[in-house]
Design a protein around this motif. Structure first.
Motif, PDB file in Angstrom:
ATOM      1  N   GLU A  70       0.908  -1.154  -0.051  1.00 26.05           N
ATOM      2  CA  GLU A  70       0.092  -0.151  -0.002  1.00 26.05           C
ATOM      3  C   GLU A  70       0.899   1.418   0.107  1.00 26.05           C
ATOM      4  N   LYS A  71       0.721   2.076  -1.112  1.00 19.18           N
ATOM      5  CA  LYS A  71       1.534   3.330  -1.250  1.00 19.18           C
ATOM      6  C   LYS A  71       0.924   4.421  -0.481  1.00 19.18           C
ATOM      7  N   SER A 274       4.817  -0.671   3.246  1.00 16.52           N
ATOM      8  CA  SER A 274       4.493   0.427   2.806  1.00 16.52           C
ATOM      9  C   SER A 274       5.345   1.054   1.583  1.00 16.52           C
ATOM     10  N   LEU A 276       5.267   1.678  -2.839  1.00 16.07           N
ATOM     11  CA  LEU A 276       4.923   1.813  -4.307  1.00 16.07           C
ATOM     12  C   LEU A 276       5.331   0.712  -5.209  1.00 16.07           C
ATOM     13  N   MET A 278       6.222  -0.529  -8.515  1.00 12.57           N
ATOM     14  CA  MET A 278       6.520  -0.231  -9.723  1.00 12.57           C
ATOM     15  C   MET A 278       6.236  -1.057 -11.078  1.00 12.57           C
ATOM     16  N   TYR A 300       9.094  -2.690  -6.014  1.00 11.34           N
ATOM     17  CA  TYR A 300       8.575  -1.550  -5.346  1.00 11.34           C
ATOM     18  C   TYR A 300       9.512  -0.789  -4.550  1.00 11.34           C
ATOM     19  N   THR A 302      10.098   1.997  -1.632  1.00  8.98           N
ATOM     20  CA  THR A 302       9.881   2.724  -0.178  1.00  8.98           C
ATOM     21  C   THR A 302      10.784   3.904   0.144  1.00  8.98           C
ATOM     22  N   THR A 318      -5.540  -2.506  -7.090  1.00 11.11           N
ATOM     23  CA  THR A 318      -5.786  -0.966  -7.225  1.00 11.11           C
ATOM     24  C   THR A 318      -6.111  -0.670  -8.514  1.00 11.11           C
ATOM     25  N   SER A 325      -2.288   4.245 -10.288  1.00 12.11           N
ATOM     26  CA  SER A 325      -1.224   3.267 -10.152  1.00 12.11           C
ATOM     27  C   SER A 325      -0.536   2.993 -11.219  1.00 12.11           C
TER      28      SER A 325
END
Length: 508
Positions: A70-71, A274, A276, A278, A300, A302, A318, A325
């Motif tokens: 979860e971003k 936590s 995103l 990619m 991802y 962070t 998402t 996203s």
């Protein structure tokens, strides 16, 4: 009654085992269950992603590692705004009494439900109130019949029939049946009629059913505007979902609807990452057993650091919209389909102030008793709706009084200017805003994105193009978990079964 002879019992047992082995050899989809996957990734911690993690844990067992990415904040579009120490719902706000997944979550997760405020409602057309509720039920009925005949009753019956068929999904899922596409799921609920709703506009559907233009403009359109920021040009199925929000008994979760997501995450014993996401790429990797296998590499970010990890199954929960996203699917053959569905912008504005009731009616505030004002499709109107709200910790709200400033929630397509706010309010203490890409822009005939993006890569949010709602996301989360489980274990007989409703009706 005597005991069976030992020899006969052994013979019967051998025969039974032989038949069992024979059945497992020839019956499609009933092969011996595989070892569970080692790691599963869920991308998105809204209601769809957290419910998927919850059901994945139930199906695959305690030994699977589940990472939920979860971003932003857990809850996604279920969110609250903090206004001077008090929390108010800014995203999905109400839950229908027939939303059985949400009801079960609240019960199983130790949460509390509160009734949504049932204040009086009016409809404003930019000049005057074209409809206004009374606190007396009989007067409301007389008003509705006087203005619209028995169309409101017919509308209630139409929505009730659609909801009655919709309830079949709970029985299907309780028996572990899954669907590989949104269209097949909808068809299982109501056949071609349901797909017809999905592929025609609400306007066309209701015009053919004989509803008047006046009723559509003054009653139906305002409900579409408050719930989806759109008109009767949306598809018929989401229109029915929207109209169900006029039913009595609507409720919410005490402390905020987003608590369901955090509790589901906790109950699923998932690891929250936590960060995103990619990119996702299929790779071949040699596991500890020494055998090469196909896995997905999730890359991802962070903070300023980039990481990656490998997963047997990935669920994307998402919206695959570049503004929401920006996940890249690398080196898939054939390529993963690109999704460019448009999401409708919405601004939630909370204002604590004294409403200028003369803008909406000719009455001063002490004689203005409406708690919610909906609007017709007038291009000169700059709001979709305005209504009294209370903090998520409270059980109810009181009616406005002339000497008190209350908190009002306004939905609009664009941020309100100071001039617009001063038109609506005599005075105000504060203004808090939050912008969303809230729900799809519905343009029937719809085409939902695929649920199965790749062999073990699934997409939940396509169901929003049938209807966007908390319960729809929970259904999508459960369906994706069942689909992933059955396809992992080869249970093809549990996926996309025809005549499922008729079959289950005959079961004891």
């Amino acid at each position: 009654m005597g005991l069976a002879a030992p020899g006969l019992a052994c013979s019967t047992l051998r025969l039974g085992l032989g038949l069992l082995l024979l059945c497992s050899w020839w019956y499609p989809g009933s092969a011996e269950r595989r070892a569970p996957p080692e790691k599963i990734a869920v991308i998105g911690a809204g209601i769809g992603g957290t419910s998927a993690a919850y059901y994945l844990r139930q199906k695959f067992g305690k030994d699977v590692k589940i990472d939920v990415f979860e971003k932003g904040k857990v809850g996604g579009r279920l969110a609250t705004l903090n206004v001077r120490g008090q929390e108010f719902e800014s995203g999905g706000s109400v839950i229908h009494p027939l939303n059985l997944h949400m009801k079960r979550f609240v019960k199983d997760l130790g949460l509390s439900a509160v009734q949504s405020p049932s204040g009086l409602m009016g409809v404003y057309n930019g000049e005057t109130l074209v409809y206004e509720e009374s606190s007396w039920f009989i007067i409301n009925m007389i008003k509705l019949i006087w203005h619209y005949g028995f169309q409101s009753l017919r509308m209630h019956m139409w929505v009730e029939d659609i909801l009655d068929k919709f309830m079949r999904i709970y029985r299907y899922q309780s028996h572990d049946y899954a669907f590989s596409s949104v269209e097949k799921l909808l068809h299982s609920l109501g056949g071609d009629d349901y797909l017809g709703l999905f592929n025609r506009s609400l306007l066309e559907t209701l015009q053919k059913a004989g509803f008047s233009e006046k009723f559509l403009d003054e009653i139906i359109t305002p409900v579409m505007r408050v719930n989806y920021g759109q008109t009767t040009n949306i598809n018929g199925f989401v229109g029915a979902v929207s109209m169900s929000c006029t039913d009595p008994g609507l409720w919410a979760v005490k402390g905020g609807n987003k608590l369901v997501c955090s509790r589901l995450l906790q109950a699923s014993r998932s690891n929250l990452v936590s960060g995103l996401v990619m990119s996702i790429e299929e790779k071949t990797r040699t596991k500890q057993t020494g055998n090469p296998s196909k896995v997905y590499e999730v890359v991802y970010q962070t903070g300023s650091e980039t990481h990656s990890d490998f997963y047997d199954i990935v669920l994307v929960a998402t919206p695959l919209n570049r503004k929401m996203s920006n996940i890249n699917f690398l080196n898939f053959d054939p390529p993963i389909e690109e999704f460019h569905q448009h999401y409708e912008p919405l601004v939630t504005t909370l204002i604590k102030g004294e409403l200028n009731s003369f803008v909406l009616s000719s009455r001063p505030l002490n004689k203005f008793h409406l708690g919610t004002i909906l609007t017709t499709d007038n291009p000169d109107l700059f709001i979709n709706s305005i209504g009294l709200v209370s903090p998520v910790e409270e059980d109810s709200i009181s009616q406005p009084k002339a000497d008190l400033a209350h908190v009002w929630k306004i939905f609009s397509a664009a941020p309100l200017t100071k001039k617009q706010i001063l038109k609506l309010f005599v005075s105000y203490d504060y203004v808090v805003k939050q912008s969303w890409l809230a729900y799809p822009h519905y343009t029937p005939p719809e085409k939902c994105p695929s649920i199965i993006l790749h062999d073990r890569l699934y997409y939940l949010n396509g169901i929003e193009f049938a209807a966007s709602a908390m319960e729809m996301s929970a259904i999508a989360g459960y369906n994706a978990a069942l689909l992933a489980y059955h396809r992992w274990n080869g249970n093809t007989h549990m996926i996309d079964q025809e005549d499922l409703y008729e079959r289950l009706k005959t079961e004891l």
